[in-house]
Design a protein around this motif. Structure first.
Motif, PDB file in Angstrom:
ATOM      1  N   TRP A  93       1.090  -1.049  -0.342  1.00  0.00           N
ATOM      2  CA  TRP A  93       0.010   0.103  -0.370  1.00  0.00           C
ATOM      3  C   TRP A  93       0.793   1.346   0.044  1.00  0.00           C
ATOM      4  O   TRP A  93       1.048   1.763  -1.140  1.00  0.00           O
ATOM      5  N   GLU A  94       2.234   1.485   0.829  1.00  0.00           N
ATOM      6  CA  GLU A  94       2.407   2.599   0.829  1.00  0.00           C
ATOM      7  C   GLU A  94       2.975   2.681  -0.447  1.00  0.00           C
ATOM      8  O   GLU A  94       3.485   3.895  -0.825  1.00  0.00           O
ATOM      9  N   VAL A  95       4.065   2.105  -0.603  1.00  0.00           N
ATOM     10  CA  VAL A  95       4.925   2.104  -2.321  1.00  0.00           C
ATOM     11  C   VAL A  95       3.594   2.483  -3.522  1.00  0.00           C
ATOM     12  O   VAL A  95       4.028   3.656  -4.108  1.00  0.00           O
ATOM     13  N   VAL A  96       2.232   1.865  -3.401  1.00  0.00           N
ATOM     14  CA  VAL A  96       1.924   2.460  -4.042  1.00  0.00           C
ATOM     15  C   VAL A  96       0.835   3.900  -3.821  1.00  0.00           C
ATOM     16  O   VAL A  96       0.987   5.047  -5.312  1.00  0.00           O
ATOM     17  N   LYS A  97       0.930   4.593  -3.061  1.00  0.00           N
ATOM     18  CA  LYS A  97       0.379   5.041  -2.292  1.00  0.00           C
ATOM     19  C   LYS A  97       1.524   6.298  -3.352  1.00  0.00           C
ATOM     20  O   LYS A  97       1.356   8.100  -3.521  1.00  0.00           O
ATOM     21  N   ILE A  98       2.614   6.283  -2.591  1.00  0.00           N
ATOM     22  CA  ILE A  98       3.790   7.627  -3.146  1.00  0.00           C
ATOM     23  C   ILE A  98       3.864   7.090  -4.602  1.00  0.00           C
ATOM     24  O   ILE A  98       3.767   8.524  -5.310  1.00  0.00           O
ATOM     25  N   LYS A  99       3.664   6.159  -5.663  1.00  0.00           N
ATOM     26  CA  LYS A  99       4.056   6.352  -6.615  1.00  0.00           C
ATOM     27  C   LYS A  99       2.615   6.744  -7.720  1.00  0.00           C
ATOM     28  O   LYS A  99       2.546   7.698  -8.620  1.00  0.00           O
ATOM     29  N   LEU A 100       1.372   6.257  -6.879  1.00  0.00           N
ATOM     30  CA  LEU A 100      -0.001   7.628  -7.142  1.00  0.00           C
ATOM     31  C   LEU A 100       0.066   8.963  -6.991  1.00  0.00           C
ATOM     32  O   LEU A 100      -0.353   9.597  -7.985  1.00  0.00           O
ATOM     33  N   PRO A 136      -6.147  13.640  -1.770  1.00  0.00           N
ATOM     34  CA  PRO A 136      -5.514  14.483  -2.758  1.00  0.00           C
ATOM     35  C   PRO A 136      -4.975  14.139  -4.339  1.00  0.00           C
ATOM     36  O   PRO A 136      -4.593  15.664  -4.598  1.00  0.00           O
ATOM     37  N   ILE A 137      -5.895  12.958  -4.748  1.00  0.00           N
ATOM     38  CA  ILE A 137      -5.622  13.133  -6.066  1.00  0.00           C
ATOM     39  C   ILE A 137      -7.177  14.071  -6.975  1.00  0.00           C
ATOM     40  O   ILE A 137      -7.445  13.495  -7.797  1.00  0.00           O
ATOM     41  N   SER A 138      -8.127  13.993  -6.213  1.00  0.00           N
ATOM     42  CA  SER A 138      -9.812  13.672  -6.792  1.00  0.00           C
ATOM     43  C   SER A 138      -9.817  15.193  -7.694  1.00  0.00           C
ATOM     44  O   SER A 138     -10.348  14.709  -8.581  1.00  0.00           O
ATOM     45  N   GLN A 139      -9.122  16.160  -7.436  1.00  0.00           N
ATOM     46  CA  GLN A 139      -8.309  16.741  -8.675  1.00  0.00           C
ATOM     47  C   GLN A 139      -8.243  16.908  -9.444  1.00  0.00           C
ATOM     48  O   GLN A 139      -7.962  17.871 -10.890  1.00  0.00           O
ATOM     49  N   ARG A 140      -7.192  15.551 -10.083  1.00  0.00           N
ATOM     50  CA  ARG A 140      -6.956  15.632 -10.284  1.00  0.00           C
ATOM     51  C   ARG A 140      -7.064  13.940 -11.330  1.00  0.00           C
ATOM     52  O   ARG A 140      -6.422  13.488 -12.358  1.00  0.00           O
ATOM     53  N   ILE A 141      -8.104  13.623 -11.167  1.00  0.00           N
ATOM     54  CA  ILE A 141      -8.408  12.435 -11.936  1.00  0.00           C
ATOM     55  C   ILE A 141      -9.020  11.638 -13.394  1.00  0.00           C
ATOM     56  O   ILE A 141      -9.517  13.219 -13.592  1.00  0.00           O
ATOM     57  N   GLY A 142      -8.482  11.593 -13.830  1.00  0.00           N
ATOM     58  CA  GLY A 142      -8.568  11.433 -15.582  1.00  0.00           C
ATOM     59  C   GLY A 142      -9.829  10.938 -15.852  1.00  0.00           C
ATOM     60  O   GLY A 142     -10.510  11.703 -17.286  1.00  0.00           O
ATOM     61  N   LEU A 143     -10.074   9.731 -15.044  1.00  0.00           N
ATOM     62  CA  LEU A 143     -11.379   8.738 -15.791  1.00  0.00           C
ATOM     63  C   LEU A 143     -11.804   8.409 -14.730  1.00  0.00           C
ATOM     64  O   LEU A 143     -11.121   7.575 -13.735  1.00  0.00           O
ATOM     65  N   PHE A 144     -13.086   8.216 -14.083  1.00  0.00           N
ATOM     66  CA  PHE A 144     -13.739   7.429 -13.276  1.00  0.00           C
ATOM     67  C   PHE A 144     -14.331   5.959 -13.798  1.00  0.00           C
ATOM     68  O   PHE A 144     -15.847   7.099 -14.453  1.00  0.00           O
ATOM     69  N   VAL A 145     -14.084   5.079 -13.268  1.00  0.00           N
ATOM     70  CA  VAL A 145     -14.900   3.585 -14.512  1.00  0.00           C
ATOM     71  C   VAL A 145     -15.581   3.298 -12.958  1.00  0.00           C
ATOM     72  O   VAL A 145     -15.071   2.803 -11.576  1.00  0.00           O
TER      73      VAL A 145
END
Length: 695
Positions: A102-109, A136-145
């Motif tokens: 999880w922590e690695v994914v969070k950092i990359k995300l 933190p990423i909500s304002q720059r989501i490109g596509l929501f599926v």
């Protein structure tokens, strides 16, 4: 851009001649160029995952943020993720099975190094995930599926409460984010509900639901033995490999074992298996290493094997939606595949069980709310079990549904639940309507079994396909059976014998419920010198084999037939527990003082062992089957039994009862016998009372 997308499609599929299927490019274009909100309804195998992976790649190339994919099928998406990687789409997942990542994914995300994040709807319930990752990423989501979008609608048959959270997340996101919702199974009622929840600007693209390669046939075989015999005789003649669907875990295991004995290479697949075991089994089927998986709906949405040769249903599913979804797994990339629906006498009983337990009864909801309102310090789920005669599953279901209400009458802090000052009123009218819809769906499946119109057209019509057409290939269209509708008496007899020897293991309980058995001072883990051994039950209550005869003996004759004594003796001889018991005792009853002792005495005579009725019941208890959780079941027995000792009781012993419900009666008496000086205690019962429901 279409040429670029086509190039990516061919890379993803590893096929230089591949082309878009009708509707695929149009859906991608709608999302990438117009940033629309789109609901795509297409049959299984059409390629819905390609739409969101290709759209993600094109949007990322334009500088958009990462895509978020919400799906209940993360464990089954390995093939799709591999296809995404071939076009340079970096996929990551946060789920319960990869906590260490999880922590690695969070950092990359957060660094923008993830193109698409795959999460389950349950993850949205996690405060930490919402605040530290999603926000933190909500304002720059490109596509929501939203994959398997029919799960959003509680009017659909696969409603999942956690999908309700998706609607609230979407309302909080910028309105210009493109949204894709996909499903293979949504009728007009469900589509209208999805539009109502996701917004009136949701565009709907609906494809043709007819599966041209499928050859459909329905066969009514009333008893489990007949259906098992039919499978044994016909499975070897079917093309390729396939899936046999059962409604319960118990039947998945039992049918798989029977077919294995018949020399057919099949394995059971269900939700009780570890995820690693499930992945191994999926791979064996994908690679045609086995003839079939005998599976519950745990092998459902998302499993993709294009050359699946057949899907057989051992029992009738509860709805046309479920049936279409499952049978549609066959024949995606072959010219002919079989979809055979077997149906039996127990189908309605099992479907009724699922319908009746779909929603918590109002009284359960009220009991949980009353208990929480009276507890100023809040209550954990184990504490609720002590306060209420409800199972853990019933309590969890109530709490989950209440927590999804808005505003919610309950909230959770740490491990404890608290009541909020909300005047909550359940929507009884809606629950009544939903239950009635389930009944109508069940009736439609019965109608399908008897259908004299094209079977494929029947299914398409029920799913509101605007252009249903006759397939010309099903048993109705051809006016003749595609496969035999009967089986040999010899094979049926073998199946009956198998069912009569399908003894059930009675697993020992290993831990005392806290404070439930204070009279005996039993607490914590059950000590090795007090624990019961693994026992055996001759049958399942009311089941094919011996179950029906047990039911007659208990409630009609008040006497168990000699055939049951003989069969129990044979079961024990096959089992050969070690050390082999030197005496027999039984569970006493104040309601029917003769029934079990009489049976135990006759069994002891057959085994040539002494019968010693040394367990006494000193006060009346409620029926164990009326107790709903472990605490209540164990507490019901607190102080109820005493043991009279006798010289020579130090040998191992058979402890006999007619029915085993919770296993607590066996557990408590075994501990008392061991405390009084007996050897190891081997529980034996005539029947295990378990419907064996689940995935």
């Amino acid at each position: 851009m279409k040429e670029e997308a086509l190039s990516f499609l061919r890379q993803a599929l590893n096929k230089p001649t591949a082309n878009f299927r009708p509707g695929q490019w149009e859906s991608i274009q709608e999302l990438v160029e117009r940033r629309s909100r789109l609901l795509v309804i297409q049959r299984t195998g059409w390629g819905k995952s390609l739409v969101y992976f290709l759209a993600t790649r094109l949007l990322r190339d334009q500088g958009a943020g990462c895509s978020i994919l919400i799906s209940p099928l993360l464990a089954l998406m390995r093939n799709q993720i591999a296809a995404a990687q071939r076009i340079g789409v970096k996929a990551a997942t946060i789920n319960s099975s990869n906590q260490e990542e999880w922590e690695v994914v969070k950092i990359k995300l957060l660094a923008g190094e993830v193109d698409i994040l795959l999460i389950s709807p349950e993850r949205l319930a996690n405060d930490e995930f919402r605040e530290n990752i999603l926000l933190p990423i909500s304002q720059r989501i490109g596509l929501f599926v939203v994959d398997e979008a029919h799960c959003i609608s509680d009017w659909g048959h696969d409603f999942r409460p956690d999908y309700q959270r998706i609607v609230r997340i979407l309302q909080a996101l910028p309105q210009n984010i493109p949204v894709l919702a996909t499903t293979a199974t949504a009728n007009n009622r469900v589509v209208d509900d999805i539009i109502n929840q996701l917004g009136a600007n949701l565009q709907v693209r609906r494809g043709d639901l007819t599966r041209e390669s499928l050859r459909l046939q329905n066969i009514y075989l009333p008893s489990p033995a007949q259906r098992m015999a039919w499978l044994a005789e016909n499975l070897p003649n079917l093309p390729g490999s396939g899936i046999i669907y059962t409604l319960t875990v118990r039947d998945a295991n039992r049918v798989a074992n029977w077919l294995t004995i018949q020399g057919i290479n099949v394995k059971a697949y269900h939700g009780d298996l570890e995820s690693e075991s499930r992945i191994t089994l999926e791979d064996e089927l994908l690679n045609n290493q086995i003839k079939a998986l005998v599976a519950t709906t745990a092998l459902g949405m998302g499993f993709d094997k294009p050359d699946l040769g057949f899907v057989i249903h051992y029992q009738r599913p509860g709805s046309v939606v479920h049936y279409y979804q499952q049978v549609g797994r066959a024949g995606r990339a072959v010219d002919a595949a079989y979809g055979v629906l077997l149906s039996g006498d127990e189908d309605d009983e099992i479907t009724n069980y699922f319908i009746n337990t779909a929603f918590p009864p109002q009284i359960h909801t009220q009991q949980v709310l009353d208990a929480l309102n009276q507890a100023t310090e809040g209550l954990s789920v184990p504490q609720l079990e002590q306060n209420l005669n409800l199972s853990r599953g019933q309590i969890d279901k109530v709490l989950k549904l209440l927590s999804l209400e808005f505003p919610s009458p309950v909230s959770k802090q740490g491990s404890k639940w608290y009541a909020n000052p909300i005047n909550y009123r359940p929507d009884i009218e809606k629950i009544t309507k939903l239950t009635e819809i389930r009944r109508q769906e069940q009736a439609k499946m019965s109608e399908y079994m008897q259908s004299t119109e094209c079977l494929m057209a029947f299914l398409a019509k029920e799913l509101d396909d605007p252009h249903p057409v006759n397939c010309g290939k099903c048993a109705v269209c051809l006016s003749m059976p595609l496969l035999p509708v009967t089986c040999s008496i010899e094979m049926v007899n073998q199946a009956v014998i198998y069912l009569r020897r399908s003894n059930q293991i009675i697993e020992p309980r290993k831990q005392w419920p806290s404070q439930a058995l204070s009279s005996y001072n039993f607490s914590g883990n059950i000590k090795n010198n007090l624990i019961a051994e693994a026992g055996r039950a001759l049958s399942l209550w009311g089941d094919a084999g011996w179950g029906e005869l047990v039911k007659q003996g208990k409630y009609r004759d008040n006497h168990f037939d000699d055939a049951l004594v003989q069969s129990m003796r044979e079961m024990i001889q096959r089992w050969q527990p070690q050390p082999f018991p030197t005496w027999v005792t039984c569970v006493p009853s104040l309601n029917r003082p003769e029934l079990v002792p009489n049976f135990a005495q006759r069994l002891a005579n057959q085994l040539r062992l002494p019968f010693k009725p040394i367990v006494r019941k000193v006060h009346q208890t409620k029926l164990q089957k009326s107790m709903s959780n472990s605490y209540q079941q164990a507490h019901n027995l607190n102080g109820a039994f005493v043991i009279d000792t006798f010289p020579g009781m130090s040998g191992a012993v058979f402890l006999v009862d007619d029915m085993v419900d919770s296993r607590w009666t066996f557990t408590v008496i075994a501990a008392l016998l061991r405390s009084a000086g007996s050897g190891q205690v081997f529980p034996v019962a005539l029947a295990l009372n378990s419907l064996g429901q689940g995935e």
